[in-house]
Design a protein around this motif. Structure first.
Motif, PDB file in Angstrom:
ATOM      1  N   GLN A 252     -99.605  -0.761  -3.311  1.00  0.00           N
ATOM      2  CA  GLN A 252     -98.621   0.295  -3.060  1.00  0.00           C
ATOM      3  C   GLN A 252     -99.268   1.453  -2.322  1.00  0.00           C
ATOM      4  O   GLN A 252    -100.481   1.652  -2.374  1.00  0.00           O
ATOM      5  CB  GLN A 252     -97.967   0.786  -4.349  1.00  0.00           C
ATOM      6  CG  GLN A 252     -98.894   1.480  -5.309  1.00  0.00           C
ATOM      7  CD  GLN A 252     -98.119   2.075  -6.498  1.00  0.00           C
ATOM      8  OE1 GLN A 252     -97.165   2.823  -6.307  1.00  0.00           O
ATOM      9  NE2 GLN A 252     -98.547   1.733  -7.702  1.00  0.00           N
ATOM     10  N   GLU A 253     -98.427   2.182  -1.604  1.00  0.00           N
ATOM     11  CA  GLU A 253     -98.904   3.387  -0.926  1.00  0.00           C
ATOM     12  C   GLU A 253     -97.872   4.476  -1.156  1.00  0.00           C
ATOM     13  O   GLU A 253     -96.675   4.243  -1.009  1.00  0.00           O
ATOM     14  CB  GLU A 253     -99.046   3.111   0.574  1.00  0.00           C
ATOM     15  CG  GLU A 253     -99.620   4.282   1.342  1.00  0.00           C
ATOM     16  CD  GLU A 253     -99.634   4.038   2.853  1.00  0.00           C
ATOM     17  OE1 GLU A 253     -99.777   2.886   3.296  1.00  0.00           O
ATOM     18  OE2 GLU A 253     -99.472   5.033   3.577  1.00  0.00           O
ATOM     19  N   ARG A 254     -98.358   5.641  -1.563  1.00  0.00           N
ATOM     20  CA  ARG A 254     -97.440   6.776  -1.739  1.00  0.00           C
ATOM     21  C   ARG A 254     -97.840   7.851  -0.742  1.00  0.00           C
ATOM     22  O   ARG A 254     -99.018   8.171  -0.614  1.00  0.00           O
ATOM     23  CB  ARG A 254     -97.522   7.319  -3.160  1.00  0.00           C
ATOM     24  CG  ARG A 254     -97.122   6.262  -4.179  1.00  0.00           C
ATOM     25  CD  ARG A 254     -97.110   6.811  -5.583  1.00  0.00           C
ATOM     26  NE  ARG A 254     -96.917   5.738  -6.560  1.00  0.00           N
ATOM     27  CZ  ARG A 254     -96.556   5.911  -7.819  1.00  0.00           C
ATOM     28  NH1 ARG A 254     -96.352   7.149  -8.270  1.00  0.00           N
ATOM     29  NH2 ARG A 254     -96.405   4.901  -8.635  1.00  0.00           N
ATOM     30  N   ARG A 255     -96.859   8.385  -0.034  1.00  0.00           N
ATOM     31  CA  ARG A 255     -97.161   9.445   0.931  1.00  0.00           C
ATOM     32  C   ARG A 255     -96.638  10.771   0.414  1.00  0.00           C
ATOM     33  O   ARG A 255     -95.528  10.839  -0.103  1.00  0.00           O
ATOM     34  CB  ARG A 255     -96.524   9.129   2.285  1.00  0.00           C
ATOM     35  CG  ARG A 255     -97.197   7.944   2.933  1.00  0.00           C
ATOM     36  CD  ARG A 255     -96.846   7.827   4.378  1.00  0.00           C
ATOM     37  NE  ARG A 255     -97.550   6.670   4.945  1.00  0.00           N
ATOM     38  CZ  ARG A 255     -97.175   6.008   6.018  1.00  0.00           C
ATOM     39  NH1 ARG A 255     -96.093   6.389   6.667  1.00  0.00           N
ATOM     40  NH2 ARG A 255     -97.881   4.983   6.448  1.00  0.00           N
ATOM     41  N   PHE A 280     -94.240   2.851  -0.516  1.00  0.00           N
ATOM     42  CA  PHE A 280     -94.221   1.466  -0.032  1.00  0.00           C
ATOM     43  C   PHE A 280     -94.777   0.644  -1.186  1.00  0.00           C
ATOM     44  O   PHE A 280     -95.857   0.959  -1.705  1.00  0.00           O
ATOM     45  CB  PHE A 280     -95.151   1.277   1.170  1.00  0.00           C
ATOM     46  CG  PHE A 280     -94.844   2.177   2.341  1.00  0.00           C
ATOM     47  CD1 PHE A 280     -93.844   1.847   3.240  1.00  0.00           C
ATOM     48  CD2 PHE A 280     -95.573   3.331   2.553  1.00  0.00           C
ATOM     49  CE1 PHE A 280     -93.567   2.660   4.328  1.00  0.00           C
ATOM     50  CE2 PHE A 280     -95.315   4.151   3.646  1.00  0.00           C
ATOM     51  CZ  PHE A 280     -94.300   3.812   4.530  1.00  0.00           C
ATOM     52  N   LEU A 281     -94.042  -0.378  -1.557  1.00  0.00           N
ATOM     53  CA  LEU A 281     -94.419  -1.154  -2.739  1.00  0.00           C
ATOM     54  C   LEU A 281     -94.319  -2.636  -2.436  1.00  0.00           C
ATOM     55  O   LEU A 281     -93.259  -3.135  -2.106  1.00  0.00           O
ATOM     56  CB  LEU A 281     -93.447  -0.762  -3.870  1.00  0.00           C
ATOM     57  CG  LEU A 281     -93.662  -1.286  -5.262  1.00  0.00           C
ATOM     58  CD1 LEU A 281     -95.030  -0.878  -5.802  1.00  0.00           C
ATOM     59  CD2 LEU A 281     -92.563  -0.744  -6.199  1.00  0.00           C
ATOM     60  N   LEU A 282     -95.466  -3.313  -2.546  1.00  0.00           N
ATOM     61  CA  LEU A 282     -95.460  -4.778  -2.358  1.00  0.00           C
ATOM     62  C   LEU A 282     -95.639  -5.416  -3.723  1.00  0.00           C
ATOM     63  O   LEU A 282     -96.628  -5.171  -4.425  1.00  0.00           O
ATOM     64  CB  LEU A 282     -96.576  -5.207  -1.405  1.00  0.00           C
ATOM     65  CG  LEU A 282     -96.577  -6.701  -1.076  1.00  0.00           C
ATOM     66  CD1 LEU A 282     -95.327  -7.110  -0.275  1.00  0.00           C
ATOM     67  CD2 LEU A 282     -97.835  -7.091  -0.287  1.00  0.00           C
ATOM     68  N   LEU A 283     -94.659  -6.246  -4.093  1.00  0.00           N
ATOM     69  CA  LEU A 283     -94.625  -6.865  -5.410  1.00  0.00           C
ATOM     70  C   LEU A 283     -94.712  -8.381  -5.275  1.00  0.00           C
ATOM     71  O   LEU A 283     -94.365  -8.939  -4.234  1.00  0.00           O
ATOM     72  CB  LEU A 283     -93.302  -6.521  -6.108  1.00  0.00           C
ATOM     73  CG  LEU A 283     -92.963  -5.035  -6.216  1.00  0.00           C
ATOM     74  CD1 LEU A 283     -91.479  -4.845  -6.520  1.00  0.00           C
ATOM     75  CD2 LEU A 283     -93.831  -4.387  -7.302  1.00  0.00           C
TER      76      LEU A 283
END
Ligand SMILES: C[S@@+](CC[C@H](N)C(=O)[O-])C[C@H]1O[C@@H](n2cnc3c(N)ncnc32)[C@H](O)[C@@H]1O
Length: 285
Positions: A252-255, A280-283
């Motif tokens: 995941q990426e948090r901006r 952005f979240l990849l599960l």
């Protein structure tokens, strides 16, 4: 109609298209930016040329079109509670000079929360762009569980949300109101007054193809209703809901924004909520 498209495509190949014809900034933002980001995340986990994909909350389908044309996707089924995708053939003609949309794309309108699992073969990947902040809160878990059931074991799910509710423009009203965190600082009536009184052009990249249907005032009412319906999800809550539905976080990426938090808001909400505007979240399943 899809069999017709498939036949035409078999005979003549994918219709020619030309990105130099693009004039619309909303189109460009999805055709270039959004599809590149989805490709970056989903393409890191799946081969788009062979993967069967589902787009939850596909909107007008411009991102899906680009994933096919620019990133080699061959199967995307878009679902949405609205029918903006019905405009895609016209939009593709106007913006790309394309005579028919690729047969790789199929679309479906669903009632909010309608289960999808069991109706179609399992998919390899699911994506959802700027949609989960709009889903009614009590439908979040059932929908995520249903999407989990639509995905094959080992499949991937990519979710993006921007702007998150507590961030400076988390109201989704920036096209009318540039005051950061205004929705957390003022009353709903005062906020509506700002929108209602707004005069003049709005940022072209924020004007979707629904604008023409609503007209200037109708569009104001529409986006304000959308604001009122936001589920106010935070990034942590989103991750918790997806875990409760059975997904595992791959990446995941948090901006965050770099802005001064107004004194009135300090302590009322955690700084992290106020500054985090995108996830952005990849599960995986
Ligand atoms: C901000 S738009 C984003 C559309 C598209 N992903 C894009 O990037 O242009 C949010 C979309 O979510 C859809 N949506 C909201 N709630 C939904 C639900 N419960 N099920 C499916 N789609 C939903 C809306 O109709 C809308 O098209």
């Amino acid at each position: 109609m899809n069999w017709m498209l498939r036949l035409q495509e078999k005979l003549w190949g994918i219709a020619p298209w030309d990105a130099k014809q693009i004039t619309d900034e909303w189109f460009r933002a999805h055709f270039d930016y959004a599809s590149d980001v989805v490709h970056h995340w989903v393409g890191s986990a799946l081969d788009l040329r062979t993967a069967k994909l589902l787009n939850f909350g596909c909107g007008d389908g411009i991102t899906d079109l680009s994933l096919v044309l620019r990133h080699g996707a061959t199967s995307i089924h878009g679902v949405d509670i609205r029918q903006e995708y019905a405009k895609l053939p016209r939009i593709a003609r106007e913006q790309l000079g394309m005579s028919r949309i690729p047969a790789a794309l199929t679309f479906e309108t669903i009632p909010p929360g309608a289960p999808l699992a069991g109706r179609r073969p399992l998919v390899d990947g699911i994506m959802s762009w700027s949609t989960f902040e709009h889903v009614q809160r009590d439908q979040l878990l059932p929908i995520l569980k249903d999407l989990h059931a639509c995905l094959r074991p080992g499949g991937f799910f990519f979710i993006q949300i921007e702007p998150l509710f507590y961030s400076p423009y988390g109201s989704h009203l920036r096209r009318y109101d540039e005051v950061p965190w205004h929705h957390l600082l003022t009353s709903e009536e005062a906020l509506w007054k700002v929108i209602e009184d707004h005069d003049g052009p709005i940022d072209a990249a924020e004007v979707d193809f629904g604008f023409a249907d609503f007209g200037v005032d109708g569009y104001k009412r529409f986006v304000f209703k959308e604001y009122q319906a936001l589920n106010r999800l935070t990034a942590d809550e989103l991750v918790e809901f997806t875990a409760a539905a059975g997904f595992h976080v791959v990446r995941q990426e948090r901006r965050n924004v770099e802005m001064e938090i107004p004194a009135e808001l300090r302590g009322r909400y955690p700084d992290e909520w106020l500054l985090n505007n995108e996830i952005f979240l990849l599960l995986s399943k």
